[in-house]
Design a protein around this motif. Structure first.
Motif, PDB file in Angstrom:
ATOM      1  N   UNK A   1      76.610 -74.498 -46.105  1.00  0.00           N
ATOM      2  CA  UNK A   1      76.069 -73.427 -45.283  1.00  0.00           C
ATOM      3  C   UNK A   1      76.892 -72.169 -45.502  1.00  0.00           C
ATOM      4  N   UNK A   2      76.253 -71.014 -45.398  1.00  0.00           N
ATOM      5  CA  UNK A   2      77.005 -69.759 -45.542  1.00  0.00           C
ATOM      6  C   UNK A   2      76.496 -68.765 -44.500  1.00  0.00           C
ATOM      7  N   UNK A   3      77.252 -68.635 -43.429  1.00  0.00           N
ATOM      8  CA  UNK A   3      76.964 -67.667 -42.380  1.00  0.00           C
ATOM      9  C   UNK A   3      77.558 -66.329 -42.856  1.00  0.00           C
ATOM     10  N   UNK A   4      76.693 -65.470 -43.460  1.00  0.00           N
ATOM     11  CA  UNK A   4      77.199 -64.304 -44.200  1.00  0.00           C
ATOM     12  C   UNK A   4      77.318 -63.068 -43.304  1.00  0.00           C
ATOM     13  N   UNK A   5      76.914 -61.922 -43.792  1.00  0.00           N
ATOM     14  CA  UNK A   5      76.998 -60.713 -42.963  1.00  0.00           C
ATOM     15  C   UNK A   5      75.595 -60.294 -42.508  1.00  0.00           C
ATOM     16  N   UNK A   6      75.563 -59.429 -41.526  1.00  0.00           N
ATOM     17  CA  UNK A   6      74.318 -59.092 -40.832  1.00  0.00           C
ATOM     18  C   UNK A   6      73.294 -58.448 -41.778  1.00  0.00           C
TER      19      UNK A   6
ATOM     20  N   UNK B   1      72.174 -59.462 -44.616  1.00  0.00           N
ATOM     21  CA  UNK B   1      72.389 -59.567 -46.067  1.00  0.00           C
ATOM     22  C   UNK B   1      72.228 -60.990 -46.591  1.00  0.00           C
TER      23      UNK B   1
ATOM     24  N   UNK C   1      70.683 -61.405 -50.293  1.00  0.00           N
ATOM     25  CA  UNK C   1      71.485 -61.225 -51.506  1.00  0.00           C
ATOM     26  C   UNK C   1      72.394 -62.426 -51.742  1.00  0.00           C
ATOM     27  N   UNK C   2      72.963 -62.961 -50.680  1.00  0.00           N
ATOM     28  CA  UNK C   2      73.835 -64.131 -50.829  1.00  0.00           C
ATOM     29  C   UNK C   2      73.017 -65.317 -51.361  1.00  0.00           C
TER      30      UNK C   2
END
Lengths: 612, 348
Positions: free
Chosen positions: B79-84, B86, B89-90
């Motif tokens: 899992x990847x809780x990225x940035x708001x 975005x 792109x991830x």
């Protein structure tokens, strides 16, 4: 005579005037979009092929066609390739700037001008040659619409005649420039010949400048920094490239695409890479981070404004510990105006890019050879330390042509860092993503898709414990932050070490980095010859600073930190890193004119600060 | 009297031998009754029933209540809780790095339609193989109830503030931009969402599902257009949706006149029993028209609006090699010495 740094050669025989051989700077003043780039490259290559050290710098506007542009070629037998402040020989093709170009010359300089510009009446202390370009171009180029482009080749022929550049070398350079386009090559060669013949018949040599064959470029290549970086990234095994066009970085990715298409298509006819032109720099860095997280060697290239947009992801990658490589081809600051001029203005903001406590690894190449080699370093360090690595090039390095020894094939294998496979997990039973098992601050990671029930972990920014479980506990946060800092401390022993030149342990030391290097080499010689000052020199190649940087400052009473920005950015980083009592030894020589740094400016300022 | 010994039946497993427990996540920290929790449950069921190896799934997300939810399902997936805003792109980067991954991106209405609208737009254009779920409640939950850009005109906040801007219809946008499987559902419509998710897993390309998911704390009151009650009164299903996976035998007959059958990339079948005459889910223009009409009538139209099983996905367009780029060996990614020598020769 305009040059003051090298004594003129006295010809034997006594009848001829002084001869200045293989030591001059030529400036071609044209309008952008007029095809002068080809002419200038041919001139540069011809001198290079004569074995004379040479550099070319394109000073161009932020415009596609119609604004003034200058190209400076410096030929120097001693190998000085920094920009030279004084111009010895102007080729004035642009009516808009011709008067100013002439008025700014030192007495004794040479002006080669388009006849109708009638420049010779402006001054009586210069040497003037006039050429009727329009009259000469018509017979060699019957097609009227091509004349604008071919016209510029005529000055190559005139200069070849005046400076005694071998026409065989000019022809070789033209054949290389137009490669497979034989017709174009023939047309351009005819224009060069017309210029040469005109000069032979109508111009009498009055200036002292000559190019003579030497043997100082044998085996060398000519390439721009962005192409060198592109080659480096391909040999570093890059697999995912994302980008958003921005001057001066675009040519890095465009060249990389060409190289990848030629050399990285597998036997199945499919690409062993992916390139995506993203919608903006936020997406470009997001894709780099996503790809790095999933195990690719991912990169992007940008310039200052793009770096600013990448700031938030820069922080996330730092905290989530995701590898990726970012090339920053530095240029002058925001928005419209000087985006096509060089700068070292992103050092401080990139070192700490993002929010919260962040510190990034920076690599700083000074040459095309280092653009190539640091590409390998950047990917290896990014995966070793599971973090972003920024390569801080600049416009001068990235977009101009530089001589270099051929690049060496990488001698070390590609290092993928601490990645646990299915087999590792079978053996270990599980793992804690953010645990410092080895004492170097670097945890072990797994790649998504690893076929093991214990492989997965949850990636997020700040709030996690060693097992990457959600946590807002103060001690978990603190331990994690300290561990990430340990990685940075470990990196000090792995980043490229500085280059130390002549450590004679004198009182005066110079610290510089990147393209300032070439001006420093020349400035040190000026200081020695003209002022009897020996200055030791250390070239920083990376941040965090290694032990050698601290030692250098300890060993010198006064350390001049030379850089191409206003706020002494590297000096500021040094201040944060060195022992407090050493801070007062640091002095700033900072330049912000947007032009590549020249030696004379450094010498003059250092001398003034030395109180001499 | 002889007692029969009590015998625990073996746990039920799917076609790859996993139990539904193998698809569970951590305990949810969202509010009790949050629509997002129901969506997590449907994802677990769909992935289990489809027999998707959890290790092949990635769960990228942005920021917000919705984007926290990947922690509450499928712990055996990265899992990847990225940035708001975005997540697209991830997710794109990860799928480029490893084309074998099954990407399940979770976003919210704020994360998608406001801060993330740029990346959303460009993700839809590329037809990246991904299931993109918007858990759509019309408000910002984590920052305590401000309107998002999918809030309907005239809808009311708890504080009494009326929304005076028109909503962004993410489905209409996705169809226009090039997504190849676009639908809307409701977290409370268990059967429909379940079938749509299974079809989504079978699809090759970008799946965009806008799932209305009421926020019980900030947007479930009278005057809200994203409440349970409003959905009950205004949901207008376009079709009755059923799904037959490729690995199951088709044993239910259907009336071809009343049902559109879509054969998915993997050979499975999506059956859309028409509740409206002549709705053709392969007709882009009509889909957008129908969404506009529903909007004018204050209907919340749900169902599969558009599907195109023929378009090449982004990985195919880029002609990426079959092996994951991430783990290609040095012998493939570093050209030989002679390539460098040739390049040097050309620069002499």
């Amino acid at each position: 005579m305009a040059t003051t740094d090298v004594a003129p050669h006295q010809a034997t025989g006594g009848v001829q005037p002084k001869r200045v051989v293989n030591n001059m700077s030529l400036q071609v003043a044209t309008v952008n979009g007029s095809g002068s780039q080809s002419s200038n490259t041919v001139l540069l290559r011809s001198i290079f092929q004569m074995g004379v050290p040479v550099s070319g710098k394109n000073l161009f506007p932020s415009n596609i066609a119609g604004l003034p542009t200058w190209y400076t070629i410096r030929a120097n037998k001693d190998g000085y390739i920094a920009r030279k402040k004084e111009i010895d020989f102007v080729i004035a093709m642009n009516p808009e700037t011709a008067q100013e170009d002439v008025m700014s010359l030192d007495p004794g300089a040479v002006v080669l001008y388009d006849e109708p510009l009638n420049l010779s009446k402006l001054r009586n202390d210069l040497i003037f040659y006039s050429v009727p370009y329009d009259k000469l171009v018509a017979p060699v180029c019957p097609e009227a619409k091509l004349r604008k482009l071919v016209r510029n080749m005529i000055y190559v022929g005139v200069v070849a005649r005046l400076l005694e550049i071998d026409m065989a070398e000019v022809e070789k350079a033209i054949r290389k420039q137009f490669a497979k386009k034989v017709k174009a090559a023939n047309l351009n060669m005819a224009a060069v010949q017309a210029g040469f013949d005109y000069a032979a018949a109508s111009l009498t040599k009055q200036d002292p400048y000559f190019i003579q064959r030497m043997d100082k470029t044998r085996g060398k290549i000519i390439v721009d920094g962005n192409s060198a970086a592109a080659l480096g990234c391909m040999f570093a095994g890059v697999t995912v490239v994302t980008w958003y066009p921005i001057t001066p970085s675009s040519s890095l990715v465009e060249t990389l695409i060409d190289y990848l298409k030629e050399h990285r298509i597998g036997p199945d006819g499919k690409a062993t890479f992916a390139v995506v032109q993203a919608e903006d720099e936020l997406a470009a860095i997001g894709m780099v981070v996503g790809a790095g997280w999933a195990g690719a060697r991912s990169m992007t290239a940008t310039a200052g404004p793009g770096i600013s947009l990448m700031s938030e992801f820069g922080g996330l990658a730092y905290y989530a510990e995701v590898p990726g490589v970012i090339w920053d081809i530095q240029r002058v600051g925001p928005s419209t105006g000087l985006p096509t001029r060089t700068s070292q203005g992103d050092i401080l903001s990139t070192a700490f890019l993002s929010h919260g406590d962040t510190k990034h690894i920076l690599l700083i190449p000074n040459s095309v050879a280092e653009c190539f080699s640091m590409a390998q370093d950047a990917f290896n360090l990014a995966e070793q330390f599971q973090t972003l690595v920024f390569v801080m090039s600049d416009l001068d390095l990235g977009m101009n042509n530089w001589m270099s020894d051929p690049f060496e094939y990488p001698t070390t294998p590609i290092k993928r860092g601490k990645v646990l496979t299915k087999e590792d997990l079978d053996r270990l039973g599980g793992f804690a993503r953010y645990k410092d098992v080895d004492g170097d601050g670097i945890g072990y990671r797994t790649l998504p898709g690893t076929d093991h029930p214990a492989a997965a972990y949850f990636t997020r920014g700040t709030g996690h414990n060693e097992k990457s479980q959600y946590s807002e506990r103060p001690d978990d946060f603190e331990h994690n932050m300290e561990r990430i800092n340990r990685k940075f401390e470990t990196a000090r022993s792995f980043v490229p070490r500085p280059e130390l030149i002549s450590n004679a342990k004198t009182k005066v030391g110079i610290i510089a980095y990147g393209t300032s290097h070439w001006a420093i080499l020349e400035s040190r010689d000026q200081l020695r010859k003209e002022y009897n000052i020996e200055a030791d020199y250390l070239r920083i190649r990376a941040y965090p600073f290694t032990r050698e940087v601290h030692e250098f400052i300890e060993q010198h009473d006064r350390v001049y930190v030379v850089e191409q920005n206003r706020d002494a950015q590297m000096l500021s980083l040094l201040k944060l890193d060195v022992r407090p009592e050493l801070v007062t030894r640091l002095r700033s020589i900072a330049h912000i004119h947007g032009l590549p740094l020249d030696a004379r400016s450094v010498t003059d300022e250092l001398i003034s600060m030395e109180g001499k | 009297m002889a007692s029969t010994p009590s015998r625990t039946p073996p746990p039920k497993t799917n076609r790859i031998g996993l139990t539904v427990l193998d698809y569970r996540g951590g305990k949810t920290t969202l509010c009790a009754g949050c629509g997002h929790n129901a969506i997590s449950e449907r994802i677990i069921d769909a992935m289990y029933e489809m027999g998707v190896p959890p290790e092949r799934v990635i769960k990228p997300s942005g920021i917000g209540c919705s984007s926290k939810s990947p922690a509450y399902f499928m712990s055996r997936s990265h899992s990847f809780n990225a940035v708001h805003g975005r997540m697209p792109s991830v997710a794109t980067g990860a799928v480029l790095a490893n084309r074998r991954l099954i990407a399940l991106g979770v976003s919210g209405d704020g994360d998608t339609a406001s801060i993330g609208i740029g990346q959303f737009v460009h993700l839809m254009r590329r037809n990246l193989p991904i299931i993109y779920i918007i858990e759509d409640n019309g408000v910002y939950g984590l920052t305590k109830g401000q309107f998002s850009a999918t809030a309907d005109l005239g809808s009311k906040l708890k504080t009494g503030v009326i929304n005076d801007l028109p909503p962004i219809d993410t489905c209409a946008m996705a169809i226009t931009l090039g997504a190849t499987f676009v639908g809307r559902s409701f977290s409370g419509d268990k059967k429909q969402l379940h079938s749509m998710l299974k079809a989504a897993i079978a699809h090759n390309g970008t799946v965009m599902l806008d799932v209305v998911s009421p926020c019980v704390t900030f947007n479930d009151h009278e005057g809200s257009t994203k409440s349970y009650k409003y959905m009950k009164d205004h949901e207008e299903p376009l079709q009755d949706i059923s799904f037959v996976p490729a690995f199951e035998e088709i044993n239910v007959e259907y009336d071809p006149g009343a049902t559109v059958e879509v054969t998915m990339h993997d050979g499975s079948h999506l059956r859309l029993r028409k509740l409206e005459e002549d709705y053709d889910p392969t007709d882009k223009i009509n889909a957008i028209k129908r969404l506009g009409e529903a909007h004018d009538k204050n209907e919340v139209l749900t169902g599969v609006f558009y599907v195109n099983t023929q378009a090449p996905n982004f990985i195919e367009m880029l002609n990426i090699t079959d092996e994951p780029l991430a783990t290609l060996p040095e012998s493939v990614t570093r050209p030989g010495r002679e390539v460098l020598e040739k390049a040097m020769e050309e620069l002499r």
